[in-house]
Design a protein around this motif. Structure first.
Motif, PDB file in Angstrom:
ATOM      1  N   MET A 152       0.810  -1.237  -0.039  1.00 48.73           N
ATOM      2  CA  MET A 152       0.150  -0.063  -0.088  1.00 48.73           C
ATOM      3  C   MET A 152       0.731   1.242   0.053  1.00 48.73           C
ATOM      4  O   MET A 152       1.924   1.396   0.800  1.00 48.73           O
TER       5      MET A 152
ATOM      6  N   ALA B 173      -6.978   6.135   2.625  1.00 45.44           N
ATOM      7  CA  ALA B 173      -7.804   4.962   3.526  1.00 45.44           C
ATOM      8  C   ALA B 173      -8.045   5.829   5.072  1.00 45.44           C
ATOM      9  O   ALA B 173      -9.168   5.695   5.557  1.00 45.44           O
TER      10      ALA B 173
ATOM     11  N   THR C  82     -17.756   1.081   8.017  1.00 47.08           N
ATOM     12  CA  THR C  82     -16.832   1.298   6.982  1.00 47.08           C
ATOM     13  C   THR C  82     -15.635   1.672   7.737  1.00 47.08           C
ATOM     14  O   THR C  82     -14.531   1.705   6.895  1.00 47.08           O
TER      15      THR C  82
ATOM     16  N   GLY D  63     -13.476  -0.838   8.646  1.00 41.53           N
ATOM     17  CA  GLY D  63     -12.669  -1.518   7.228  1.00 41.53           C
ATOM     18  C   GLY D  63     -11.453  -0.628   6.842  1.00 41.53           C
ATOM     19  O   GLY D  63     -10.438  -1.217   6.500  1.00 41.53           O
ATOM     20  N   LYS D  64     -11.530   0.556   6.741  1.00 41.17           N
ATOM     21  CA  LYS D  64     -10.406   1.647   6.361  1.00 41.17           C
ATOM     22  C   LYS D  64      -9.344   1.374   7.039  1.00 41.17           C
ATOM     23  O   LYS D  64      -8.172   1.411   6.693  1.00 41.17           O
TER      24      LYS D  64
ATOM     25  N   GLN E 101      -8.461  -0.986   9.373  1.00 37.17           N
ATOM     26  CA  GLN E 101      -8.049  -2.124   9.385  1.00 37.17           C
ATOM     27  C   GLN E 101      -7.116  -2.464   8.173  1.00 37.17           C
ATOM     28  O   GLN E 101      -5.825  -3.073   8.367  1.00 37.17           O
ATOM     29  N   SER E 102      -7.440  -1.777   7.007  1.00 35.60           N
ATOM     30  CA  SER E 102      -6.483  -1.841   5.753  1.00 35.60           C
ATOM     31  C   SER E 102      -5.335  -1.180   6.086  1.00 35.60           C
ATOM     32  O   SER E 102      -4.202  -1.734   5.659  1.00 35.60           O
ATOM     33  N   ILE E 103      -5.264  -0.219   6.804  1.00 34.81           N
ATOM     34  CA  ILE E 103      -3.843   0.362   7.277  1.00 34.81           C
ATOM     35  C   ILE E 103      -3.090  -0.563   8.038  1.00 34.81           C
ATOM     36  O   ILE E 103      -1.837  -0.455   7.963  1.00 34.81           O
TER      37      ILE E 103
ATOM     38  N   ALA F 101      -3.414  -3.813   8.439  1.00 32.81           N
ATOM     39  CA  ALA F 101      -2.942  -4.913   7.710  1.00 32.81           C
ATOM     40  C   ALA F 101      -1.712  -4.664   6.734  1.00 32.81           C
ATOM     41  O   ALA F 101      -0.705  -5.558   6.441  1.00 32.81           O
ATOM     42  N   ALA F 102      -1.547  -3.375   6.510  1.00 29.58           N
ATOM     43  CA  ALA F 102      -0.418  -2.955   5.553  1.00 29.58           C
ATOM     44  C   ALA F 102       0.757  -2.646   6.356  1.00 29.58           C
ATOM     45  O   ALA F 102       1.765  -2.222   5.824  1.00 29.58           O
TER      46      ALA F 102
END
Length: 390
Positions: free
Chosen positions: A1, A9, A24, A27-28, A30-32, A34-35
């Motif tokens: 990312m 995000a 939402t 989710g945003k 958590q994407s950070i 995960a990266a």
């Protein structure tokens, strides 16, 4: 990312959180995570999103990550404390509420919204402490504890555990003798000579009153103590009194020497101390004095120099409104009743009456010192004196 994607995000997550869409937002953020790009700001925002979603367990996990980065983060401590309460983990929450009070001891001058939140936290903490205190008291009462009849020491331990009292320990400013007990006021049963000293109260007063009327024999006590502080290895701080003339002393024995002519005018006072194990150190002790405290005077909290001794007060003139605190115990002086206390435990005194308070003060060796230990302590303190003299 990429960094641009991370920033996007994060912005999208905050917009969703503000719009009332925690799913939402989660989710945003958590994407950070995960990266591998989450910092304390992301974890804090994620904890707020979980809170909005009603997932308090995940909220605790997220805000704990913030505290890993920054344990003194005020907002994170507040979030974790509130979340732990919601989960029923009240005792754990108390630690975070308590830390907030350490981080922000004074709410004056804070923005109103922040002050209101922190004040709410203090009220929540106080409620938890009271609840814990009530629960523990009820449980030990089931086990047979009675506040008026059971062990006083256990009662004190319960009060310290639940925050009703503080823990005070001896903190001498100069010389510390290890393994002596931390006792505020000593049981008079340990000192069989007290009755003889108290029986001389009227005789002492008859010698004191003419000296008081003359008004020339009392000098500022603070100056005397300042001189004595130069006799020790090290010291920090000293007694503070509302005004230097509010607390004065007239010495009968000072630094181990009788003070003529005053001592000659008080033979009955000194005779009453013949059977007392006075602290004896060449060039330094014993000392015996009349201590005068004027109406309105306050001696601020302080500690003494040596824990190898105890201090005795015999009240001679005691108007109403005079009190004395050692550690957690506050007492009113009672004419003719001696108390023995450890002055290396924080103590203070106040005369809130309309008359002058006078007590006879003298020091004794700590009763838990052996004869050899007394001899060696005296030799050590004398060595300090001779080193200075050299």
């Amino acid at each position: 990312m990429s960094q641009a994607a991370i920033d996007a995000a994060g912005q999208a997550g905050m917009q969703a959180l503000r719009a009332g869409d925690p799913a939402t937002a989660i989710g945003k953020f958590q994407s950070i995570v995960a990266a591998g790009a989450a910092d304390s700001a992301v974890w804090l925002a994620l904890s707020m999103a979980y809170q909005a979603a009603g997932d308090r367990q995940s909220e605790v996990a997220a805000v704990t990550q913030v505290l890993e980065y920054d344990p003194d983060n005020i907002r994170a401590n507040l979030i974790k404390a509130d979340a732990l309460v919601a989960l029923g983990r009240r005792r754990a929450a108390m630690g975070f509420y308590a830390h907030l009070e350490v981080l922000v001891p004074d709410l004056v001058g804070l923005p109103p919204q922040i002050a209101a939140e922190l004040n709410r936290a203090r009220e929540a903490h106080a409620k938890l402490k009271q609840g814990l205190s009530d629960y523990l008291l009820a449980e030990v009462e089931k086990a047979g504890f009675h506040p008026a009849r059971s062990s006083r020491r256990f009662g004190d331990s319960l009060d310290i555990l639940t925050g009703r009292k503080q823990r005070y320990v001896p903190t001498p400013r100069a010389y510390f003798f290890p393994e002596l007990p931390a006792i505020e006021f000593y049981d008079r049963a340990r000192f069989p000579w007290l009755d003889t000293v108290e029986a001389a109260t009227d005789d002492m007063c008859s010698e004191l009153l003419p000296i008081l009327e003359e008004g020339t024999h009392f000098g500022p006590y603070i100056e005397v103590e300042a001189e004595k502080s130069s006799h020790v290895v090290a010291s920090s701080g000293k007694e503070q009194v509302s005004a230097v003339d509010d607390w004065t002393a007239a010495y009968l024995i000072r630094d181990g020497k009788r003070q003529t002519p005053l001592a000659e005018r008080c033979p009955k006072t000194l005779a009453a101390l013949d059977g007392v194990p006075l602290e004896t150190i060449e060039g330094r002790a014993p000392f015996v004095l009349f201590s005068k405290l004027t109406p309105g005077a306050w001696i601020a909290p302080h500690t003494g120099f040596l824990n190898s001794r105890l201090v005795c007060h015999l009240p001679l003139l005691v108007p109403d409104g005079c009190w004395f605190r050692v550690g957690n115990q506050v007492r009113l002086w009672e004419r003719g009743k001696v108390w023995v206390f450890d002055d290396t435990i924080e103590h203070e005194a106040r005369n809130q009456g309309t008359g002058t308070r006078v007590v006879l003060i003298f020091n004794i060796w700590h009763p838990d010192l052996t004869e050899e230990e007394r001899h060696l302590v005296a030799a050590l303190m004398t060595a300090v004196e001779t080193f200075e003299a050299g």
